[in-house]
Design a protein around this motif. Structure first.
Motif, PDB file in Angstrom:
ATOM      1  N   VAL A 240       0.859  -1.190   0.000  1.00 49.25           N
ATOM      2  CA  VAL A 240       0.000   0.000   0.000  1.00 49.25           C
ATOM      3  C   VAL A 240       0.893   1.238   0.000  1.00 49.25           C
ATOM      4  CG1 VAL A 240      -1.716   1.314   1.305  1.00 49.25           C
ATOM      5  CG2 VAL A 240      -1.837  -1.197   1.244  1.00 49.25           C
ATOM      6  N   GLN A 241       0.618   2.162  -0.944  1.00 51.91           N
ATOM      7  CA  GLN A 241       1.380   3.407  -1.001  1.00 51.91           C
ATOM      8  C   GLN A 241       0.584   4.500  -0.302  1.00 51.91           C
ATOM      9  OE1 GLN A 241       4.214   2.677  -2.537  1.00 51.91           O
ATOM     10  NE2 GLN A 241       3.355   0.716  -3.241  1.00 51.91           N
ATOM     11  N   LEU A 242       1.234   5.200   0.624  1.00 51.87           N
ATOM     12  CA  LEU A 242       0.570   6.289   1.335  1.00 51.87           C
ATOM     13  C   LEU A 242       1.371   7.574   1.192  1.00 51.87           C
ATOM     14  CD1 LEU A 242      -0.325   4.592   4.770  1.00 51.87           C
ATOM     15  CD2 LEU A 242      -1.851   4.959   2.821  1.00 51.87           C
ATOM     16  N   ALA A 243       0.636   8.688   1.172  1.00 52.41           N
ATOM     17  CA  ALA A 243       1.261   9.998   1.355  1.00 52.41           C
ATOM     18  C   ALA A 243       0.748  10.527   2.681  1.00 52.41           C
ATOM     19  CB  ALA A 243       0.889  10.935   0.222  1.00 52.41           C
ATOM     20  N   ALA A 244       1.653  10.857   3.589  1.00 53.07           N
ATOM     21  CA  ALA A 244       1.259  11.364   4.903  1.00 53.07           C
ATOM     22  C   ALA A 244       1.925  12.713   5.112  1.00 53.07           C
ATOM     23  CB  ALA A 244       1.675  10.396   5.999  1.00 53.07           C
ATOM     24  N   VAL A 245       1.230  13.591   5.829  1.00 54.28           N
ATOM     25  CA  VAL A 245       1.771  14.940   5.976  1.00 54.28           C
ATOM     26  C   VAL A 245       1.755  15.389   7.424  1.00 54.28           C
ATOM     27  CG1 VAL A 245      -0.485  15.999   5.466  1.00 54.28           C
ATOM     28  CG2 VAL A 245       1.608  17.340   5.157  1.00 54.28           C
ATOM     29  N   LEU A 246       2.858  15.988   7.841  1.00 54.52           N
ATOM     30  CA  LEU A 246       2.919  16.602   9.140  1.00 54.52           C
ATOM     31  C   LEU A 246       2.584  18.071   8.973  1.00 54.52           C
ATOM     32  CD1 LEU A 246       5.059  15.103  11.747  1.00 54.52           C
ATOM     33  CD2 LEU A 246       4.194  17.437  11.995  1.00 54.52           C
ATOM     34  N   LEU A 247       1.337  18.414   9.313  1.00 49.59           N
ATOM     35  CA  LEU A 247       0.823  19.761   9.078  1.00 49.59           C
ATOM     36  C   LEU A 247       0.871  20.581  10.352  1.00 49.59           C
ATOM     37  CD1 LEU A 247      -2.497  19.217   7.060  1.00 49.59           C
ATOM     38  CD2 LEU A 247      -0.354  20.234   6.240  1.00 49.59           C
ATOM     39  N   THR A 248       1.390  21.791  10.228  1.00 49.58           N
ATOM     40  CA  THR A 248       1.379  22.684  11.382  1.00 49.58           C
ATOM     41  C   THR A 248       0.539  23.912  11.064  1.00 49.58           C
ATOM     42  OG1 THR A 248       3.454  23.627  10.564  1.00 49.58           O
ATOM     43  CG2 THR A 248       3.612  21.956  12.284  1.00 49.58           C
ATOM     44  N   ASP A 249      -0.070  24.478  12.102  1.00 47.05           N
ATOM     45  CA  ASP A 249      -0.799  25.740  11.908  1.00 47.05           C
ATOM     46  C   ASP A 249       0.139  26.903  12.234  1.00 47.05           C
ATOM     47  OD1 ASP A 249      -0.602  25.870  14.647  1.00 47.05           O
ATOM     48  OD2 ASP A 249      -2.758  25.923  15.024  1.00 47.05           O
ATOM     49  N   GLU A 250      -0.416  28.121  12.254  1.00 42.57           N
ATOM     50  CA  GLU A 250       0.447  29.294  12.433  1.00 42.57           C
ATOM     51  C   GLU A 250       1.084  29.336  13.817  1.00 42.57           C
ATOM     52  OE1 GLU A 250      -3.663  29.668  13.262  1.00 42.57           O
ATOM     53  OE2 GLU A 250      -2.690  29.417  11.303  1.00 42.57           O
ATOM     54  N   GLU A 251       0.497  28.588  14.756  1.00 43.15           N
ATOM     55  CA  GLU A 251       1.090  28.559  16.097  1.00 43.15           C
ATOM     56  C   GLU A 251       2.022  27.366  16.300  1.00 43.15           C
ATOM     57  OE1 GLU A 251      -1.890  29.055  19.196  1.00 43.15           O
ATOM     58  OE2 GLU A 251      -3.202  30.007  17.717  1.00 43.15           O
ATOM     59  N   GLY A 252       2.233  26.619  15.222  1.00 43.02           N
ATOM     60  CA  GLY A 252       3.157  25.495  15.328  1.00 43.02           C
ATOM     61  C   GLY A 252       2.535  24.228  15.872  1.00 43.02           C
ATOM     62  N   ARG A 253       1.207  24.250  16.072  1.00 41.41           N
ATOM     63  CA  ARG A 253       0.554  23.024  16.521  1.00 41.41           C
ATOM     64  C   ARG A 253       0.411  22.045  15.363  1.00 41.41           C
ATOM     65  NH1 ARG A 253      -4.680  25.637  19.229  1.00 41.41           N
ATOM     66  NH2 ARG A 253      -4.628  26.526  17.132  1.00 41.41           N
ATOM     67  N   ILE A 254       0.317  20.772  15.707  1.00 40.67           N
ATOM     68  CA  ILE A 254       0.321  19.708  14.706  1.00 40.67           C
ATOM     69  C   ILE A 254      -1.064  19.078  14.590  1.00 40.67           C
ATOM     70  CG2 ILE A 254       1.297  17.426  14.169  1.00 40.67           C
ATOM     71  CD1 ILE A 254       3.793  18.436  15.825  1.00 40.67           C
ATOM     72  N   LEU A 255      -1.465  18.810  13.342  1.00 39.99           N
ATOM     73  CA  LEU A 255      -2.784  18.217  13.112  1.00 39.99           C
ATOM     74  C   LEU A 255      -2.711  16.691  13.188  1.00 39.99           C
ATOM     75  CD1 LEU A 255      -5.770  18.808  12.361  1.00 39.99           C
ATOM     76  CD2 LEU A 255      -5.102  18.535   9.954  1.00 39.99           C
ATOM     77  N   ILE A 256      -3.557  16.122  14.052  1.00 43.84           N
ATOM     78  CA  ILE A 256      -3.619  14.660  14.155  1.00 43.84           C
ATOM     79  C   ILE A 256      -5.061  14.189  14.001  1.00 43.84           C
ATOM     80  CG2 ILE A 256      -1.573  14.555  15.620  1.00 43.84           C
ATOM     81  CD1 ILE A 256      -3.387  14.069  18.012  1.00 43.84           C
ATOM     82  N   HIS A 257      -5.212  12.936  13.678  1.00 42.71           N
ATOM     83  CA  HIS A 257      -6.527  12.364  13.355  1.00 42.71           C
ATOM     84  C   HIS A 257      -6.680  11.006  14.020  1.00 42.71           C
ATOM     85  CE1 HIS A 257      -9.210   9.939  10.577  1.00 42.71           C
ATOM     86  NE2 HIS A 257      -9.993  10.944  10.913  1.00 42.71           N
ATOM     87  N   LYS A 258      -7.888  10.769  14.555  1.00 40.98           N
ATOM     88  CA  LYS A 258      -8.162   9.466  15.180  1.00 40.98           C
ATOM     89  C   LYS A 258      -8.734   8.511  14.142  1.00 40.98           C
ATOM     90  CE  LYS A 258     -10.108   7.548  19.413  1.00 40.98           C
ATOM     91  NZ  LYS A 258     -10.802   7.891  20.669  1.00 40.98           N
ATOM     92  N   ARG A 259      -8.136   7.335  14.047  1.00 35.18           N
ATOM     93  CA  ARG A 259      -8.577   6.362  13.053  1.00 35.18           C
ATOM     94  C   ARG A 259      -9.949   5.781  13.410  1.00 35.18           C
ATOM     95  NH1 ARG A 259      -4.704   4.269   9.659  1.00 35.18           N
ATOM     96  NH2 ARG A 259      -5.735   2.235   9.668  1.00 35.18           N
ATOM     97  N   PRO A 260     -10.636   5.220  12.434  1.00 40.62           N
ATOM     98  CA  PRO A 260     -11.966   4.640  12.660  1.00 40.62           C
ATOM     99  C   PRO A 260     -11.939   3.550  13.722  1.00 40.62           C
ATOM    100  CG  PRO A 260     -11.419   4.653  10.312  1.00 40.62           C
ATOM    101  CD  PRO A 260     -10.203   5.101  11.044  1.00 40.62           C
ATOM    102  N   SER A 261     -13.121   3.242  14.253  1.00 43.01           N
ATOM    103  CA  SER A 261     -13.200   2.329  15.399  1.00 43.01           C
ATOM    104  C   SER A 261     -13.195   0.862  15.005  1.00 43.01           C
ATOM    105  CB  SER A 261     -14.452   2.629  16.221  1.00 43.01           C
ATOM    106  OG  SER A 261     -15.588   2.467  15.396  1.00 43.01           O
TER     107      SER A 261
END
Length: 374
Positions: A240-261
């Motif tokens: 499986v090929q994935l593209a994953a990104v470490l995204l930061t907002d203007e305050e340097g916080r990082i976006l994370i996501h909870k996977r399905p149950s």
DNA sequence: CATACGTGGGC
DNA sequence: TGCCCAAGTAT
């Protein structure tokens, strides 16, 4: 079945039990879950030990019991904290089932772990092996606890050429254990079988010269101990090929996501990612589009800061790792969060995303021109 | 019954 | 490097 019965008759069962149990009492490892017979601790240890090595489990077990010393503590805990305690152990549904079952024990059985095969087997995550292990170890009930060790040991002791990879084989070995188990000390008997499999009667090159039950071993007598057990299996993995990104907002916080149950790595956290159907479609624009379509987030991709491969038992992830800036608001819902570098350690991430985060940290601390290649 | 479900270690 | 795991269970 006739063949096995025949071979059982060749063995003096009393002597076998005695030799096996004496060896176990003298040689058993000092393991944290052997300090007492608390059914809850036995239960936790048995779930952790499924498909997992003792050396790996030890520190997890100690921390888990430290965080959740009793059934009540685990029943009342936040699932996120329970998953954090399991982070890195794998097969995460084990611990979600465990917590669910513990809650049922608290509510339906007055907090007492059931002590019959019929009832304990209804609990989530408690299959035939775990049921037998808890009943025998915690309650001294003579039930078989047939795991991979026991099938290997009995394949050799009784010269059984059944394919242990086949689900239907387990009942052959359960039958054999029922014939052989000590009713005086079922706990020591079952644990001894597993301990013997782990320390002496190992998958390759068993140490027969050190074996306490060598004189009972039909395979050793025939000189075929190295041919046993029979175990077919071919694991084919999917890529499986994935593209994953470490995204930061203007305050340097990082976006994370909870996977399905449900499904792979259920309820663990991840960094935003999309599957790339065609391995060559790694153009910035296409990737950005996919993030917008599938996750409803607008972002500015910067560069590929690394790349990693992670091998699961049934598939392989190839992840291209980007960094970038979040350009929309955080999506609605409790499955998205913006967290600081300090807060992120409270969330449970599966190993591939731990690796990804490490790559990001190394990248941020000391930008490496070569990292942009890949 | 076959497959999904993780991870780190050994050779 | 790649394959086989290691104290299985759910579906």
């Amino acid at each position: 079945m006739m063949i096995e019965l025949k071979n059982i008759e060749k063995i003096n069962i009393n002597d076998f039990q005695h030799d096996l149990i004496s060896w176990f009492k003298a040689e058993q490892r000092d393991l944290p879950w052997r300090k007492d017979r608390d059914p809850y601790k036995v239960w936790v240890s048995e779930i952790m030990l499924q498909q997992t090595r003792v050396d790996t489990v030890i520190p997890y077990f100690n921390r888990f019991i430290d965080w959740f010393p009793t059934i009540d503590d685990l029943a009342e805990a936040e699932e996120d904290k329970v998953l954090k305690a399991w982070e890195g152990l794998g097969y995460y549904s084990r611990v979600r089932n465990l917590q669910s079952a513990v809650r049922e024990v608290k509510e339906k059985y007055n907090g007492e772990v059931p002590n019959t095969p019929e009832v304990i087997s209804t609990l989530k995550g408690v299959g035939p092996y775990t049921a037998g292990a808890i009943l025998s170890i915690a309650y001294g009930i003579p039930e078989p606890a047939v795991d991979g060790n026991v099938m290997r040991v009995f394949s050799r002791i009784l010269n059984i050429w059944e394919d242990i990879a086949k689900p239907s084989s387990r009942k052959v070995f359960e039958h054999a254990v029922r014939e052989m188990i000590s009713h005086e000390d079922p706990s020591a008997f079952n644990q001894a079988l597993m301990e013997l499999g782990a320390l002496v009667c190992t998958p390759t090159s068993p140490s027969c010269l050190l074996c306490p039950v060598r004189e009972h071993c039909q395979a050793f007598e025939e000189g075929v101990q190295a041919e046993l057990p029979i175990k077919t299996k071919k694991n084919k993995t999917r890529d499986v090929q994935l593209a994953a990104v470490l995204l930061t907002d203007e305050e340097g916080r990082i976006l994370i996501h909870k996977r399905p149950s449900d499904g792979l790595l259920a309820n663990l956290w991840e960094f935003p990612n999309v599957e790339i159907q065609h391995p060559l479609h790694h153009e910035r624009e296409k990737i950005s589009e996919l993030f917008e379509q599938e996750l409803q987030i607008h972002l500015k991709l910067e560069k590929i800061i690394g790349q990693l491969e992670h091998v699961f038992s049934h598939l392989v992830w190839n992840i291209k790792i980007y960094n970038g800036e979040l350009q929309s608001n955080i999506p609605e819902g409790s499955d998205w969060k913006l967290v600081t570098l300090d807060e992120i350690k409270d969330y449970a991430f599966p190993v591939p995303y731990q690796k990804m985060f490490k790559i990001y940290l190394e990248y941020s601390n000391r930008p490496d021109p070569n990292a942009a290649k890949a």
